[in-house]
Design an enzyme around this catalytic site. Sequence first.
Site, PDB file in Angstrom:
ATOM      1  N   GLY A 130     -50.497   4.063 -22.181  1.00 53.68           N
ATOM      2  CA  GLY A 130     -49.472   4.306 -23.313  1.00 53.68           C
ATOM      3  C   GLY A 130     -50.018   5.313 -24.053  1.00 53.68           C
ATOM      4  N   ASP A 256     -36.932  10.805 -11.913  1.00 51.72           N
ATOM      5  CA  ASP A 256     -37.133  10.390 -13.228  1.00 51.72           C
ATOM      6  C   ASP A 256     -37.302  11.337 -14.186  1.00 51.72           C
ATOM      7  OD1 ASP A 256     -39.224   9.942 -11.597  1.00 51.72           O
ATOM      8  OD2 ASP A 256     -40.479   9.714 -13.493  1.00 51.72           O
TER       9      ASP A 256
HETATM   10  P1  AMP Z   1     -44.710  10.835 -15.792  1.00 50.66           P
HETATM   11  O1  AMP Z   1     -45.588  11.264 -14.491  1.00 50.66           O
HETATM   12  O2  AMP Z   1     -45.204  11.529 -16.901  1.00 50.66           O
HETATM   13  O3  AMP Z   1     -43.264  11.482 -15.340  1.00 50.66           O
HETATM   14  O4  AMP Z   1     -44.410   9.494 -15.727  1.00 50.66           O
HETATM   15  C1  AMP Z   1     -44.084   8.664 -14.627  1.00 50.66           C
HETATM   16  C2  AMP Z   1     -44.067   7.215 -15.079  1.00 50.66           C
HETATM   17  O5  AMP Z   1     -45.377   6.537 -15.367  1.00 50.66           O
HETATM   18  C3  AMP Z   1     -43.170   6.973 -16.412  1.00 50.66           C
HETATM   19  O6  AMP Z   1     -42.682   5.513 -16.200  1.00 50.66           O
HETATM   20  C4  AMP Z   1     -44.298   7.027 -17.427  1.00 50.66           C
HETATM   21  O7  AMP Z   1     -43.974   6.292 -18.565  1.00 50.66           O
HETATM   22  C5  AMP Z   1     -45.390   6.283 -16.693  1.00 50.66           C
HETATM   23  N1  AMP Z   1     -46.853   6.774 -17.268  1.00 50.66           N
HETATM   24  C6  AMP Z   1     -47.381   7.751 -17.206  1.00 50.66           C
HETATM   25  N2  AMP Z   1     -48.477   7.838 -17.964  1.00 50.66           N
HETATM   26  C7  AMP Z   1     -48.629   6.679 -18.584  1.00 50.66           C
HETATM   27  C8  AMP Z   1     -49.624   5.977 -19.476  1.00 50.66           C
HETATM   28  N3  AMP Z   1     -50.589   6.688 -19.741  1.00 50.66           N
HETATM   29  N4  AMP Z   1     -49.312   4.864 -19.955  1.00 50.66           N
HETATM   30  C9  AMP Z   1     -48.187   4.164 -19.379  1.00 50.66           C
HETATM   31  N5  AMP Z   1     -47.167   4.575 -18.607  1.00 50.66           N
HETATM   32  C10 AMP Z   1     -47.347   5.634 -18.201  1.00 50.66           C
HETATM   33 MG    MG Z   2     -41.797  11.684 -16.551  1.00 48.20          MG
END
Ligand code: AMP
Ligand code: MG
Length: 498
Positions: A130, A256
């Site tokens: 998170g 997403d």
């Molecule tokens: P992103 O690559 O930032 O677009 O994230 C892709 C997915 O992974 C989304 O659902 C994010 O909320 C989740 N996510 C990315 N980093 C974290 C993290 N450190 N903790 C929890 N969820 C994460």
């Molecule tokens: Mg994202």
Amino acid sequence: MTLSRRENAAPIPFDNSYARLPGHFHARADPTPVAEPWLIKFNRGLAEELGLDGAVLEKDAAAIFSGNRIPEGAEPLGMAYAGHQFGQFVPLLGDGRAILLGEVIDRVGRRRDIQLKGAGKTPYSRRGDGRAALGPVLREYIVSEAMHALGIPATRALAAVVTGEPVYREEVLPGAVLTRVAASHIRVGTFQFLAARGDTDGVRTLADYVIDRHYPHLKGSSRPYADLLEAVIGAQAQLIAGWLHVGFIHGVMNTDNCAVSGETIDFGPCAFLDAYDPTKVFSSIDRGGRYAYASQPAIGQWNMARLAETLLPLLDPEPSEAVNIANDLIAGFGPRFQAHWLDGMRRKIGLETSEDGDLDLVQALLSAMHSGGADYTLTFRRLCDAAEVETGDAALSGLFADPAALHGWLSNWRARCEREPPTGNQRAKAMRCVNPAFIPRNHRIEQAILAARMDGDFSLFEALVEALANPYQDQPKFAPLAQPPQPEEEVLQTFCGT
Ligand code: AMP
Ligand code: MG
């Protein structure tokens, strides 16, 4: 949650419409307090734009924008979404490290989300912590604000705070929280989340909400959902044309990370071109080059096809007719993109009118840039000088490994320019408004992150933010920030930093 966390915070007049949507659209989640929040940067101008009292808010900014203090009226939540990641469908992603505090109505009446990114776990965190590391937070702050100043729709950065806590990635890094402001955080993946559950009522509710919030002129249309799809396709076609104009590579165009508002969202491994190369990829996780610079329009259209799939039941009761409607609209992406792109490229080379040969003229320049290894941004900026005085040609040619390749092009270009009324001066002036002197150069971002992380030195970060707020002005005091990297400074790969 203790009451004291919610007391005494600077007032933010929240009006939270997303929290009023059906329960399965989101999940309540308060930010997890952090040890020792310290404010890196507060965007006072943006706060004022949101109708907030910047001076008052700044006093509480470290506490509020770390998530330690929850302002009254906030209804913190994580949004549910799904998404195609590198082509693979994941039915549940959601905000795993981002928490929507709530929405405000800004000074011009637009509803804006205020979201903390890196504020702790939510029900969608899966195995993640998170949290966000300092580097990606600084990168998003710099690049999202730069995109906005370049005139490209993008989420904004309201604040950056270090948490005083470590985060554990391949190495131990300082933790940080970015406060992101967006027209909304609704993505193609938000529609996919509902559609994948077979929740057609939910898709309709979300579509009505999006029409209301982002495309209100469609209210009362006889075919609102087809119109919505067409509007999102139009917004994405225009957005991606804008990316190409400034040499931006998003890096993770998963569904997403594709906002239906038409704003650029999620600045993970994004990067700008230095030397022009249409096949360029920076992201370490994009091994197949799916999201390469010149592939972005095709991926944008692919993402729109995924959005269309979720809307099929709303397009027509007869499935084959629904597919026909969707296909027609998706086919419109290409011509729309091409029109926006060519229009912008014409302006980049200083043309006011359109002629049949313009596309070839633009393409000939790009191909000379590619073979000559010319810096994308500097080529167009120096072309502005060449429009003013022919003595400008030398500095421009100097960017090309083989300057002779440019000379033929320059005479064709001048012949074309002469068929238009503007004087050289007027043309150069117009060109300098669309060809930036400053872009967030990858090597400078990396240097800024390193100085902040290793020495607590935020001066380069500050300089970048200041210079990039006026990217179309020369700003001699920031001249080094306009330069491409030396070979040893060149950034070869970027990382998501999740
Ligand atoms: P992103 O690559 O930032 O677009 O994230 C892709 C997915 O992974 C989304 O659902 C994010 O909320 C989740 N996510 C990315 N980093 C974290 C993290 N450190 N903790 C929890 N969820 C994460
Ligand atoms: Mg994202």
